[in-house]
Design an enzyme around this catalytic site. Structure first.
Site, mmCIF file in Angstrom:
data_model
loop_
_atom_site.group_PDB
_atom_site.id
_atom_site.type_symbol
_atom_site.label_atom_id
_atom_site.label_comp_id
_atom_site.label_asym_id
_atom_site.label_seq_id
_atom_site.Cartn_x
_atom_site.Cartn_y
_atom_site.Cartn_z
ATOM 1 N N ASP A 1 10.829 -1.448 1.858
ATOM 2 C CA ASP A 1 9.762 -2.439 1.928
ATOM 3 C C ASP A 1 10.371 -3.802 1.600
ATOM 4 O O ASP A 1 11.304 -3.899 0.792
ATOM 5 C CB ASP A 1 8.663 -2.144 0.902
ATOM 6 C CG ASP A 1 8.084 -0.753 1.044
ATOM 7 O OD1 ASP A 1 7.891 -0.304 2.190
ATOM 8 O OD2 ASP A 1 7.831 -0.110 0.005
ATOM 9 N N ASP B 1 9.796 -0.057 6.812
ATOM 10 C CA ASP B 1 8.702 0.635 6.130
ATOM 11 C C ASP B 1 7.568 -0.381 5.931
ATOM 12 O O ASP B 1 7.107 -0.991 6.880
ATOM 13 C CB ASP B 1 9.204 1.236 4.831
ATOM 14 C CG ASP B 1 8.250 2.277 4.255
ATOM 15 O OD1 ASP B 1 7.286 2.660 4.944
ATOM 16 O OD2 ASP B 1 8.467 2.714 3.117
ATOM 17 N N ASP C 1 4.277 -3.046 -0.472
ATOM 18 C CA ASP C 1 3.614 -1.831 -0.951
ATOM 19 C C ASP C 1 3.419 -1.915 -2.460
ATOM 20 O O ASP C 1 4.296 -2.397 -3.201
ATOM 21 C CB ASP C 1 4.433 -0.586 -0.605
ATOM 22 C CG ASP C 1 4.228 -0.159 0.841
ATOM 23 O OD1 ASP C 1 3.539 -0.873 1.585
ATOM 24 O OD2 ASP C 1 4.775 0.897 1.239
ATOM 25 N N ARG D 1 -2.830 -0.593 7.912
ATOM 26 C CA ARG D 1 -2.619 -0.797 6.478
ATOM 27 C C ARG D 1 -2.692 -2.275 6.092
ATOM 28 O O ARG D 1 -1.711 -2.873 5.648
ATOM 29 C CB ARG D 1 -1.296 -0.202 6.019
ATOM 30 C CG ARG D 1 -1.220 1.298 6.178
ATOM 31 C CD ARG D 1 0.042 1.871 5.564
ATOM 32 N NE ARG D 1 0.139 3.302 5.762
ATOM 33 C CZ ARG D 1 1.154 4.071 5.359
ATOM 34 N NH1 ARG D 1 2.159 3.506 4.709
ATOM 35 N NH2 ARG D 1 1.159 5.363 5.587
#
Length: 465
Positions: A244, A283, A287, A339
């Site tokens: 990330d 990714d 996050d 997301r």
């Protein structure tokens, strides 16, 4: 699996270098900063992290000393978020290279520090600042071609990859992780200078840290050279990547503001298809997992990416209950497939954000309502092409509740909860409007149309007023 950052390996060299002014690094420092397996030429010296003190902010304003305003989202709870504002002069650095940045971060130490980033810093560089390619990291005979041959589902089947090529992939991935994963410790402010401060290829790891600020930075292309094949993911198998751009794990009191995060340079859409699945290289963009708490993400841009923001990392991680309290406001999500965010367990305030789906872009959903999530959404604007419907904006996986009000879809007011409940085809239970809490920590909440205009003008790196 992500490789842990080797915290503390450079501490002895850093301490010594501070005393000597970074004019030369000894053998201990060379060992600490050199990539394992990449030898230095005879007589070469590691790039000296010669920190400069040349940041000249506008009169009366120093972004490095800024702190989160009172009531500005969940990160303002309690003592608030001040980052490295209390740093003494010896812990204020301007960095231009990966070596300088890694040294200033000091292995994720909690000492209060302010780090100004000037220009573009490429994390995929060796100790002399020379670029490293995926081939430079590959070891033990790893090649993509050999890996694909070894684990072709038609011959390998559905078992998890194992054996020489998987071991070589993991070893190669560990070499890259040593360069691109950078630990950010407690009481740190990381801020870009001007309009063109870029961290390229880096994965900022805020693990078990508190009181962190990241502002005015472009973070791009956290590119994984060595994705792993997961045969049984999603029924058809999928490629799993490691990095990330920012990953909060067990972190609390974090403010991310005026950042721009994307895959710029290496979009996943341009990658080939292997085993019938896109060979993903990225990714998440940001996050927030593993019990992280009290986070504000504001005035930032998330662009041209698949899975942008995961809040909560597992349906069975019940220890996240009472945590994952996050505020998202005045952010732009453009060209993001899904997301934005997807939430488990957390109390997440989502207000005055702007969502844009470009014509022809891949799109799945924006808000993911998952196990015990409590999203409180207010006055968000969505702009989409004709093939995206209002019913596509919300997706539920075992979710139970969603508060939403004031949303606009292509300029028209919509009730996204009612639309979701009408069009979910019985695949999920209806969502209830009562999420059990009401946000108290926030600034003025404007109408969706005004917020979208403000976000277009003011969100992202280089746009702090």
């Amino acid at each position: 699996m992500r490789m842990a950052h080797p915290q503390g390996r450079g501490v002895p060299a850093i301490s010594r270098a501070k005393r000597t002014g970074w004019t030369r690094l000894g053998t201990t420092a060379l060992a600490a900063v050199a990539l394992v397996g990449l030898t230095l030429p005879a007589g070469a010296q590691a790039e000296p992290p010669a920190f400069s003190r040349d940041y000249a902010p506008a009169p009366g304003r120093d972004l490095g000393r800024d702190v989160l305003g009172a009531d500005d989202g969940w990160a303002a709870e309690g003592a608030g978020t001040t980052g490295g504002a209390a740093a003494d002069d010896a812990q204020v650095f301007t960095v231009r290279t990966r070596a300088q940045l890694a040294a200033a971060l000091d292995g994720g130490s909690p000492v209060p520090k302010i780090i100004y980033v000037r220009g573009t810093i490429d994390a995929n560089t060796d100790a002399q600042g020379r670029p490293l390619s995926c081939a430079d990291y590959a070891t033990d005979g790893y090649t993509t071609e050999k890996y694909l041959t070894a684990y072709d589902p038609r011959t390998w089947g559905g078992q998890k990859p194992s054996g020489p090529q998987e071991e070589a992939r993991a070893a190669s991935a560990a070499r890259q992780a040593e360069r691109v994963e950078l630990a950010v410790g407690s009481n740190t402010t990381l801020v870009g200078i001007g309009r063109d401060a870029v961290l390229k290829g880096a994965s900022l790891q805020v693990k078990d840290a508190s009181n962190v600020i990241a502002r005015n930075l472009e973070l791009r292309d956290a590119y994984d050279c060595f994705p792993v094949w997961q045969p049984n993911t999603g029924g058809l198998g999928d490629w799993k990547t490691a990095y990330d751009n920012i990953w909060l794990r067990g972190a609390n009191h974090v403010w991310v503001d005026h950042v721009t995060i994307s895959d710029k340079g290496h979009p996943d859409a341009a990658e080939p298809t292997y085993f019938g699945r896109n060979y993903l290289r990225h990714d998440g963009l940001l996050d927030i997992t593993n019990g992280s708490d009290l986070v504000t993400v504001s005035w930032s841009r998330f662009a041209d990416h698949d899975k942008a923001m995961l809040i909560g990392n597992g349906d069975n991680v019940t220890t996240d209950r009472g945590k994952l309290r996050v505020t998202l406001h005045h952010n732009s999500f453009k060209g993001v497939a899904q997301r934005a965010p997807r939430v488990r367990f957390g109390q997440v305030h989502v207000y005055n954000n702007a969502y844009e789906v470009p014509e022809g872009a891949d799109y799945r959903y924006s808000w993911g309502v998952s196990t015990e999530s409590r999203i409180y959404a207010e006055n968000n604007a969505f702009t989409t092409p004709g093939h995206v419907e209002a019913a596509d904006l919300v997706k539920s996986w075992n979710g139970s509740a969603l508060h939403q009000s004031g949303a606009e879809f292509n300029g028209y007011p919509v009730d996204l909860l009612a639309i979701h409940n009408s069009y979910n085809s019985g695949s999920e239970r209806d969502l209830e409007p009562d999420v059990g809490w009401t946000p108290a920590l926030h600034g003025p909440i404007d109408g969706a149309a005004k917020a979208a205009k403000d976000v277009a003008r003011g969100a992202g790196a280089g746009r702090i007023g």
